[in-house]
Enzyme design. Structure first.
Site, short mmCIF file in Angstrom:
data_model
loop_
_atom_site.label_atom_id
_atom_site.label_comp_id
_atom_site.label_asym_id
_atom_site.label_seq_id
_atom_site.Cartn_x
_atom_site.Cartn_y
_atom_site.Cartn_z
N LYS A 153 0.88 -1.19 0.00
CA LYS A 153 0.00 0.00 0.00
C LYS A 153 0.91 1.22 0.00
O LYS A 153 1.38 1.69 1.04
CB LYS A 153 -0.91 -0.06 1.23
CG LYS A 153 -2.17 0.74 1.09
CD LYS A 153 -3.20 0.33 2.11
CE LYS A 153 -4.32 1.33 2.26
NZ LYS A 153 -5.13 1.57 1.07
N1 PMP Z 1 -7.77 -2.20 -3.12
C1 PMP Z 1 -7.30 -0.96 -3.00
C2 PMP Z 1 -6.64 -0.32 -4.17
C3 PMP Z 1 -7.42 -0.27 -1.77
O1 PMP Z 1 -6.96 0.97 -1.64
C4 PMP Z 1 -8.06 -0.92 -0.69
C5 PMP Z 1 -8.22 -0.20 0.61
N2 PMP Z 1 -7.09 -0.38 1.42
C6 PMP Z 1 -8.52 -2.22 -0.87
C7 PMP Z 1 -8.35 -2.84 -2.10
C8 PMP Z 1 -9.18 -2.97 0.25
O2 PMP Z 1 -8.23 -3.28 1.23
P1 PMP Z 1 -8.62 -3.50 2.75
O3 PMP Z 1 -9.77 -4.43 2.78
O4 PMP Z 1 -7.41 -4.08 3.36
O5 PMP Z 1 -8.99 -2.16 3.30
#
Ligand code: PMP
Length: 290
Positions: A153
């Site tokens: 991320k």
């Molecule tokens: N894909 C992207 C591009 C994101 O930014 C997020 C949010 N973090 C997610 C998927 C979902 O991830 P999570 O369930 O860990 O929040």
């Protein structure tokens, strides 16, 4: 909206007022998007504020820093304790928490030398996405996994998300469905995606997606509820006109889709397996502690 004169944050080793915090203008994080971050939620439960899946989020933050060669020494336990203290100092229970790791002054294209941890939080009582979203297949592709560490991320990845999301909004949709470089469905600008056909849920396999913690929670809920799930590669035409579809993410939680490229999902949401997953998720976040 995000902070006021009283808001406390954690920055570079200490708690301080958000209004007194600053950063220098000579870092790779600001210039090149070379930062890693997390999006976490806390919920008010019978046991007070509880951070949902704290371990998973802080493990991913550490992994993102490692993949980006950003030095980062905080342990999952330290991060969790600091975040509870942050919530406590601000008097927050239902909140969105944004840990951010940025780098020290360095304009070169070499790895980070020293990092700074910021922990920010603001009150948040409901999902950021409208319910029943109208989405469109985006002309923007997700970052190529051979050009980026897509499972991390990273700040810079979100330039792609901004382009795709704004383009969809400009065209009258709520969100974008973004494909990978082979034309397979990947995810939205900030959430993972599922669709449902004949009681089976389908979601894109790993490769060009951020494998979300909510996506993993959906797998766990499906196991519990005996709902079959398939991780596979599929095209928008496989998804258009399916029984149901949803986006999932920490901020979005589980949000139902109304239509893809103006083709509606056909079944009454409340009667779908997806609807049951949504109900189970909303329950889980409020009962689960560490
Ligand atoms: N894909 C992207 C591009 C994101 O930014 C997020 C949010 N973090 C997610 C998927 C979902 O991830 P999570 O369930 O860990 O929040």
């Amino acid at each position: 909206m995000y902070y006021n004169d009283d808001t406390t944050i954690y920055f570079d080793g200490k708690f301080m007022k958000a209004k007194d915090a600053g950063t220098d203008l000579y870092g790779q994080s600001l210039h090149y998007g070379y930062s890693v971050f997390e999006g976490i939620k806390s919920y008010s439960t019978d046991h007070g504020a509880r951070i949902f899946k704290a371990k998973e989020h802080f493990e991913r933050l550490r992994r993102s820093a490692e993949l980006m060669h950003i030095p980062f020494d905080y342990s999952v336990n330290q991060l969790t304790e600091l975040t509870y203290e942050l919530l406590d100092r601000n008097g927050f229970t239902d909140a969105y928490i944004r840990p951010l790791v940025t780098c020290s002054p360095n304009m070169s294209l070499s790895k980070g030398q020293k990092s700074y941890l910021s922990l920010l939080a603001w009150e948040w009582n409901n999902g950021y996405l409208a319910d029943k979203m109208k989405i469109m297949t985006s002309p923007f592709q997700r970052p190529n996994p051979k050009a980026f560490k897509v499972e991390a991320k990273v700040g810079g990845h979100y330039v792609n998300s901004i382009l795709a999301c704004q383009d969809a909004k400009d065209k009258g949709y709520d969100e974008a469905l973004v494909l990978d470089e082979n034309g397979y469905v990947a995810e939205s600008s900030g959430a993972n995606v599922f669709y449902e056909k004949d009681g089976v849920l389908f979601t894109p396999a790993k490769g060009s997606i951020l494998p979300g913690i909510t996506r993993q929670t959906v797998f766990e809920i499906c196991e519990e509820l005996d709902i079959p799930v398939k991780e596979t590669f599929f095209k928008p035409e496989d998804m258009r006109g399916a029984d149901a579809g949803f986006f999932c993410g920490t901020a979005a939680e589980i949000v139902a889709l109304n239509s893809l490229d103006d083709v509606p999902f056909t079944r009454n949401w409340e009667e779908t397996a997806s609807g049951r997953v949504q109900q189970a998720y909303l329950k889980l976040v409020r009962v689960l502690s560490l």
